[in-house]
Design an enzyme around this catalytic site. Structure first.
Site, PDB file in Angstrom:
ATOM      1  N   TYR A 141     -44.842  -4.213 -25.246  1.00  0.00           N
ATOM      2  CA  TYR A 141     -43.430  -3.830 -25.337  1.00  0.00           C
ATOM      3  C   TYR A 141     -42.526  -5.049 -25.529  1.00  0.00           C
ATOM      4  O   TYR A 141     -41.441  -4.932 -26.096  1.00  0.00           O
ATOM      5  CB  TYR A 141     -42.984  -3.106 -24.060  1.00  0.00           C
ATOM      6  CG  TYR A 141     -43.197  -1.614 -24.065  1.00  0.00           C
ATOM      7  CD1 TYR A 141     -44.422  -1.050 -24.394  1.00  0.00           C
ATOM      8  CD2 TYR A 141     -42.155  -0.753 -23.704  1.00  0.00           C
ATOM      9  CE1 TYR A 141     -44.609   0.313 -24.371  1.00  0.00           C
ATOM     10  CE2 TYR A 141     -42.332   0.616 -23.676  1.00  0.00           C
ATOM     11  CZ  TYR A 141     -43.567   1.149 -24.014  1.00  0.00           C
ATOM     12  OH  TYR A 141     -43.739   2.507 -23.978  1.00  0.00           O
ATOM     13  N   LYS A 192     -58.848  -2.122 -21.664  1.00  0.00           N
ATOM     14  CA  LYS A 192     -59.677  -1.948 -22.859  1.00  0.00           C
ATOM     15  C   LYS A 192     -60.472  -3.244 -23.036  1.00  0.00           C
ATOM     16  O   LYS A 192     -60.424  -3.898 -24.089  1.00  0.00           O
ATOM     17  CB  LYS A 192     -58.763  -1.639 -24.061  1.00  0.00           C
ATOM     18  CG  LYS A 192     -59.479  -1.191 -25.318  1.00  0.00           C
ATOM     19  CD  LYS A 192     -60.163   0.160 -25.215  1.00  0.00           C
ATOM     20  CE  LYS A 192     -60.974   0.442 -26.480  1.00  0.00           C
ATOM     21  NZ  LYS A 192     -61.808   1.658 -26.355  1.00  0.00           N
ATOM     22  N   ASP A 224     -59.605   4.838 -22.945  1.00  0.00           N
ATOM     23  CA  ASP A 224     -59.980   6.087 -23.628  1.00  0.00           C
ATOM     24  C   ASP A 224     -60.705   7.026 -22.655  1.00  0.00           C
ATOM     25  O   ASP A 224     -60.423   8.225 -22.599  1.00  0.00           O
ATOM     26  CB  ASP A 224     -60.810   5.811 -24.896  1.00  0.00           C
ATOM     27  CG  ASP A 224     -61.957   4.828 -24.686  1.00  0.00           C
ATOM     28  OD1 ASP A 224     -62.047   4.213 -23.600  1.00  0.00           O
ATOM     29  OD2 ASP A 224     -62.778   4.677 -25.614  1.00  0.00           O
ATOM     30  N   ASP A 248     -47.542   4.007 -20.141  1.00  0.00           N
ATOM     31  CA  ASP A 248     -46.593   4.933 -20.764  1.00  0.00           C
ATOM     32  C   ASP A 248     -47.319   6.215 -21.151  1.00  0.00           C
ATOM     33  O   ASP A 248     -46.852   7.327 -20.865  1.00  0.00           O
ATOM     34  CB  ASP A 248     -45.979   4.265 -22.003  1.00  0.00           C
ATOM     35  CG  ASP A 248     -45.005   5.178 -22.719  1.00  0.00           C
ATOM     36  OD1 ASP A 248     -44.186   5.817 -22.040  1.00  0.00           O
ATOM     37  OD2 ASP A 248     -45.074   5.268 -23.973  1.00  0.00           O
ATOM     38  N   ASP A 252     -47.585  10.193 -18.865  1.00  0.00           N
ATOM     39  CA  ASP A 252     -47.160  11.496 -19.392  1.00  0.00           C
ATOM     40  C   ASP A 252     -48.268  12.532 -19.210  1.00  0.00           C
ATOM     41  O   ASP A 252     -48.008  13.680 -18.845  1.00  0.00           O
ATOM     42  CB  ASP A 252     -46.785  11.399 -20.875  1.00  0.00           C
ATOM     43  CG  ASP A 252     -45.299  11.137 -21.083  1.00  0.00           C
ATOM     44  OD1 ASP A 252     -44.653  10.611 -20.152  1.00  0.00           O
ATOM     45  OD2 ASP A 252     -44.780  11.446 -22.177  1.00  0.00           O
TER      46      ASP A 252
HETATM   47  C1  IPM Z   1     -40.793   5.891 -20.388  1.00  0.00           C
HETATM   48  C2  IPM Z   1     -40.201   6.067 -21.754  1.00  0.00           C
HETATM   49  C3  IPM Z   1     -39.721   4.715 -22.237  1.00  0.00           C
HETATM   50  C4  IPM Z   1     -40.931   3.820 -22.352  1.00  0.00           C
HETATM   51  C5  IPM Z   1     -38.918   4.726 -23.549  1.00  0.00           C
HETATM   52  C6  IPM Z   1     -37.740   5.678 -23.474  1.00  0.00           C
HETATM   53  C7  IPM Z   1     -38.466   3.353 -23.934  1.00  0.00           C
HETATM   54  O1  IPM Z   1     -41.116   6.657 -22.622  1.00  0.00           O
HETATM   55  O2  IPM Z   1     -40.072   5.422 -19.490  1.00  0.00           O
HETATM   56  O3  IPM Z   1     -41.969   6.218 -20.224  1.00  0.00           O
HETATM   57  O4  IPM Z   1     -41.658   3.856 -23.356  1.00  0.00           O
HETATM   58  O5  IPM Z   1     -41.168   3.044 -21.419  1.00  0.00           O
HETATM   59 MG    MG Z   2     -42.895   7.319 -21.678  1.00  0.00          MG
END
Ligand code: IPM
Ligand code: MG
Length: 359
Positions: A141, A192, A224, A248, A252
């Site tokens: 990032y 990884k 993975d 990230d 999710d």
């Molecule tokens: C998160 C989001 C952010 C990230 C974006 C909005 C920059 O997806 O906080 O997970 O990728 O860190």
């Molecule tokens: Mg995110």
């Protein structure tokens, strides 16, 4: 000492859910005598609208002076065509970097009241309680060089750099081990290392750091495989530690396992204990302004804020108990109603405050 909170409602449903959290703060202050002040500032798309930048200097100054920051959410389609450096997401990355918020705690907890909301079979997820510790201020990032340029043959080329220094890995490793010590003492470091040198170093430093934590069982998993294991047998995990981008993605997935992304809070901490607290879900522009968003992830983020930055476990527990009682009572916003009756953002917030006032 009076604690100071910077409030950044942001975009989309952000202002609506933050509105409910301010009721909770007022209740703690007025009914429970918690010494608090707060100030609201524009951030993200709202920062751009107010001051032509997603992280206005006054907002950053307010955050720097605050004990903790509470954020709604950022982003919206109207900002997607702005130059990259003016987009709401850049404000968030800038705030993380400016305050050195390197340790991102993302719990994935299945609320027993919502067990059937998961897309996985109930027996795979019942009792699920995972903590993802995501490195937040390094890796791909932020690595340099980055950009889009042209090769000698005139073809365009895009690139980013995945880089971690030893000290960056060590501090997130310590944060992850400390987190594991407060839980079931099982830490899985996800990398990884079969392909990337940076992961090799990551793994080596986790092993080294682990020598200071003999009570924590450390394991390693390739990313993975980790993504597969998360949907195959998620209860095998206690704490997962990983890099910025892997975190990230995996966070999710982990959030979705619970079937209630509208319920999950997060904390981003620096070495001084100062933190940024926000719901895991996004700004949900499709439902913004309708008064139907679930405010509970934000209220639970407020609880995390009391626990991790404001040194007030009692308030944290009060909020969590109030939320749990409201769920026990059957109240549901649309995202967790599973087709049944649902209530508004405001009704849900008011119900939590009513419980909170009695605790
Ligand atoms: C998160 C989001 C952010 C990230 C974006 C909005 C920059 O997806 O906080 O997970 O990728 O860190
Ligand atoms: Mg995110």
């Amino acid at each position: 000492m009076t604690k100071k909170i910077a409030i950044l409602p942001g975009d989309g449903i952000g202002p609506e859910i933050i509105h409910e959290s301010l009721k909770v703060l007022s209740c703690l202050r007025d009914t429970h005598g918690v010494s608090l002040t707060w100030e609201v500032a524009p951030f993200g798309g709202a920062g751009y609208d107010a001051a032509k930048t997603p992280l206005p200097p006054d907002t950053l100054a307010l955050c720097e002076q605050a004990d903790a920051i509470l954020l709604g959410a950022v982003g919206g389609p109207q900002y997607d065509t702005l130059p990259r450096e003016l987009r709401p997401e850049r404000g968030l990355l800038g705030l993380r970097a400016s305050l050195d918020l390197f340790s991102n705690l993302r719990p994935a907890i299945l609320f027993p009241q919502l067990a059937s909301a998961s897309s996985l079979k109930p027996d795979l997820v019942s009792g699920l309680d995972i903590m993802i510790v995501r490195e937040l201020t390094g890796g791909i990032y932020f690595g340099q060089p980055r950009g889009i340029d042209q090769t000698d043959s005139g073809e365009r080329r895009g690139y980013n750099t995945l880089v971690y220094t030893e000290s960056e890995i060590q501090r997130i490793a310590i944060s992850a081990f400390e987190t594991a010590m407060r839980r079931q003492r099982r830490l899985c470091s996800v990398d990884k290392a079969n392909v990337l040198e940076v992961s090799e170093l990551w793994r080596e430093i986790f092993v080294d750091t682990g020598k200071q934590y003999p009570d924590v069982e450390l394991s390693h998993m390739y990313v993975d495989n980790a993504s597969m294991q998360l949907v195959r047998a998620p209860k095998q995990f206690d704490v997962i530690a990983t890099t910025n981008m892997f975190g990230d993605i995996l966070s999710d997935t982990a959030a979705m396992l619970t079937g209630s992304i509208g319920m999950l809070p997060s904390a981003s901490l620096n070495a001084t204990g100062q933190g940024l607290y926000e719901p895991i879900h996004g700004s949900a522009p499709d439902i913004a302004g309708q008064g139907i968003a679930n405010p509970l992830a934000t209220l639970l983020s407020v609880a995390m804020m009391f626990r991790h930055s404001l040194d007030d476990n009692e308030s944290a527990e009060r909020i969590e108990t109030a939320v749990s009682r409201v769920l026990d009572g059957g109240l549901r916003t649309a995202d967790i109603a599973e087709g049944g009756a649902s209530v508004s953002t405001q009704t849900m917030g008011d119900a939590v405050v009513r419980e909170l006032a009695q605790l």
